[in-house]
Design a protein around this motif. Sequence first.
Motif, PDB file in Angstrom:
ATOM      1  N   ARG A   1      62.297  38.153 -21.513  1.00 27.25           N
ATOM      2  CA  ARG A   1      63.605  37.295 -20.014  1.00 27.25           C
ATOM      3  C   ARG A   1      62.938  37.284 -18.737  1.00 27.25           C
ATOM      4  O   ARG A   1      63.190  36.872 -17.783  1.00 27.25           O
ATOM      5  CB  ARG A   1      64.751  38.463 -19.174  1.00 27.25           C
ATOM      6  N   ARG A   2      61.325  37.853 -18.974  1.00 29.84           N
ATOM      7  CA  ARG A   2      60.949  37.633 -17.229  1.00 29.84           C
ATOM      8  C   ARG A   2      59.794  37.360 -17.285  1.00 29.84           C
ATOM      9  O   ARG A   2      58.924  36.942 -18.375  1.00 29.84           O
ATOM     10  CB  ARG A   2      60.543  39.398 -16.772  1.00 29.84           C
ATOM     11  N   LYS A   3      59.330  35.958 -16.513  1.00 26.59           N
ATOM     12  CA  LYS A   3      57.947  35.878 -16.587  1.00 26.59           C
ATOM     13  C   LYS A   3      57.816  34.626 -17.815  1.00 26.59           C
ATOM     14  O   LYS A   3      56.351  34.357 -18.133  1.00 26.59           O
ATOM     15  CB  LYS A   3      56.665  36.621 -16.257  1.00 26.59           C
ATOM     16  N   LEU A   4      58.666  33.846 -18.122  1.00 27.28           N
ATOM     17  CA  LEU A   4      59.091  32.838 -19.839  1.00 27.28           C
ATOM     18  C   LEU A   4      58.133  31.812 -19.091  1.00 27.28           C
ATOM     19  O   LEU A   4      57.201  31.174 -19.643  1.00 27.28           O
ATOM     20  CB  LEU A   4      59.929  32.572 -20.184  1.00 27.28           C
ATOM     21  N   HIS A   5      57.992  31.681 -17.876  1.00 21.68           N
ATOM     22  CA  HIS A   5      57.488  30.237 -17.057  1.00 21.68           C
ATOM     23  C   HIS A   5      55.037  30.191 -17.249  1.00 21.68           C
ATOM     24  O   HIS A   5      55.429  29.660 -17.736  1.00 21.68           O
ATOM     25  CB  HIS A   5      57.074  30.196 -15.499  1.00 21.68           C
ATOM     26  N   VAL A   6      55.180  31.683 -17.921  1.00 25.57           N
ATOM     27  CA  VAL A   6      53.754  31.670 -18.360  1.00 25.57           C
ATOM     28  C   VAL A   6      53.878  31.281 -19.787  1.00 25.57           C
ATOM     29  O   VAL A   6      52.670  31.578 -20.091  1.00 25.57           O
ATOM     30  CB  VAL A   6      53.305  33.244 -17.920  1.00 25.57           C
ATOM     31  N   ARG A   7      55.179  31.376 -20.988  1.00 22.87           N
ATOM     32  CA  ARG A   7      54.732  31.412 -22.128  1.00 22.87           C
ATOM     33  C   ARG A   7      55.237  29.989 -22.516  1.00 22.87           C
ATOM     34  O   ARG A   7      55.067  29.585 -23.287  1.00 22.87           O
ATOM     35  CB  ARG A   7      55.658  32.389 -22.648  1.00 22.87           C
ATOM     36  N   CYS A   8      56.829  29.819 -21.566  1.00 18.72           N
ATOM     37  CA  CYS A   8      56.918  28.788 -22.388  1.00 18.72           C
ATOM     38  C   CYS A   8      56.777  27.053 -21.452  1.00 18.72           C
ATOM     39  O   CYS A   8      57.494  26.993 -20.609  1.00 18.72           O
ATOM     40  CB  CYS A   8      58.666  28.909 -22.201  1.00 18.72           C
ATOM     41  N   PRO A   9      56.542  26.116 -21.925  1.00 17.15           N
ATOM     42  CA  PRO A   9      56.337  24.563 -21.482  1.00 17.15           C
ATOM     43  C   PRO A   9      57.376  24.224 -20.783  1.00 17.15           C
ATOM     44  O   PRO A   9      57.324  23.917 -18.950  1.00 17.15           O
ATOM     45  CB  PRO A   9      56.035  24.173 -22.389  1.00 17.15           C
ATOM     46  N   TRP A  10      58.911  24.639 -20.793  1.00 21.77           N
ATOM     47  CA  TRP A  10      59.406  24.252 -20.346  1.00 21.77           C
ATOM     48  C   TRP A  10      60.320  24.842 -18.769  1.00 21.77           C
ATOM     49  O   TRP A  10      60.743  24.389 -18.092  1.00 21.77           O
ATOM     50  CB  TRP A  10      60.742  24.126 -20.983  1.00 21.77           C
TER      51      TRP A  10
ATOM     52  N   ASP B   1      57.396  24.182 -16.110  1.00 25.02           N
ATOM     53  CA  ASP B   1      58.152  23.003 -15.889  1.00 25.02           C
ATOM     54  C   ASP B   1      59.313  22.853 -14.342  1.00 25.02           C
ATOM     55  O   ASP B   1      59.031  22.026 -13.965  1.00 25.02           O
ATOM     56  CB  ASP B   1      58.746  21.628 -16.812  1.00 25.02           C
ATOM     57  N   LEU B   2      60.269  24.052 -15.381  1.00 27.38           N
ATOM     58  CA  LEU B   2      61.138  23.951 -14.039  1.00 27.38           C
ATOM     59  C   LEU B   2      60.534  24.354 -12.802  1.00 27.38           C
ATOM     60  O   LEU B   2      60.873  23.859 -11.608  1.00 27.38           O
ATOM     61  CB  LEU B   2      62.170  24.935 -14.880  1.00 27.38           C
ATOM     62  N   VAL B   3      59.855  25.726 -12.424  1.00 19.08           N
ATOM     63  CA  VAL B   3      59.610  26.564 -11.601  1.00 19.08           C
ATOM     64  C   VAL B   3      58.529  25.674 -11.129  1.00 19.08           C
ATOM     65  O   VAL B   3      58.755  25.881  -9.420  1.00 19.08           O
ATOM     66  CB  VAL B   3      58.622  28.195 -12.046  1.00 19.08           C
ATOM     67  N   GLY B   4      58.484  24.168 -11.485  1.00 13.05           N
ATOM     68  CA  GLY B   4      56.801  23.203 -10.810  1.00 13.05           C
ATOM     69  C   GLY B   4      57.474  22.297 -10.478  1.00 13.05           C
ATOM     70  O   GLY B   4      57.441  21.760 -10.588  1.00 13.05           O
ATOM     71  N   ASP B   5      59.355  21.815 -11.063  1.00 13.70           N
ATOM     72  CA  ASP B   5      59.629  20.578 -10.360  1.00 13.70           C
ATOM     73  C   ASP B   5      59.649  19.670  -8.749  1.00 13.70           C
ATOM     74  O   ASP B   5      59.351  21.142  -8.591  1.00 13.70           O
ATOM     75  CB  ASP B   5      61.219  20.899 -10.470  1.00 13.70           C
TER      76      ASP B   5
END
Length: 278
Positions: A53-62, A65-69
């Motif tokens: 549930r946590r820090k998935l921006h380090v694992r999942c490209p989508w 993309d969301l956190v860096g939109d």
Amino acid sequence: MTKLTEAQVDIFHRDGYLAPVDVFTAEEARSWRADLEAFERTLPPGPVSAGNRRKLHVRCPWARDLVGDHRLLDVMESLLGRDMLVFTSTFFIKEPNTDAITAWHQDATYFGLSPYEHVTAWVALSEASIEAGCMEFIPGSHRWGQLAHGQETLPGTINAGARSISQPIDTSTAVFAPVRTGQVSLHHTLIAHNSPPNRSNDRRIGFGISYIPTRLRHSGSKRMSATLVRGVDRYGHFDLEDDCRLLGAEARVAAHGRAYARYRECHSEQMARYGEVA
């Protein structure tokens, strides 16, 4: 929506939160929800672990993309300045017609960041109505300072560590902050907030992204990692995490494992301080 207006910035600083903020379309949010639920289907049967549930921006490209939109970063730049890190991110999910709550708490208690300039962007990937268990804030409570959080585990709460504010607080002025699919709510790290059960027929899915200025420091004994999403890191207070969009599948999993393990070390150390905060 690009950057916040001066009036919106003033409201955020006055109340400690701002909602709703129009950032994404409902269609975009539903697409990210589909990505999340596709990821969930790859997991082992049974309850989903905190690490998934946590820090998935380090694992999942989508998720990266969301956190860096750029639209969301434009909003955050209005509050934090251009040089920004994502300290962590968490999917807060309440299944339909269930009793799960989020108890009254302050995010700052869990993170050990100083000064208190961290802001959470809570992205609604589904409808977060009052019925569905949207967040509830006490306006102005971000000026109360850090409050004591108890050591006792509360059943039924999805708070990290299941902790909550242990000292008496006045909740008479609390207000709900419903957000539609694709909208965002913003809240200061010290504002007292909670959320009631989801009584709707759909999952309530929020993606909480912890944005911090690069100048912030971490108070723990271990050096922490974070993701640079805009500007330049001139301070070097955090180890910068790899962009998972540039990694292969196995490397993504390994990078996430390292980042989450370090986050857990931080969290465990901060938990030991909950009952000591006055």
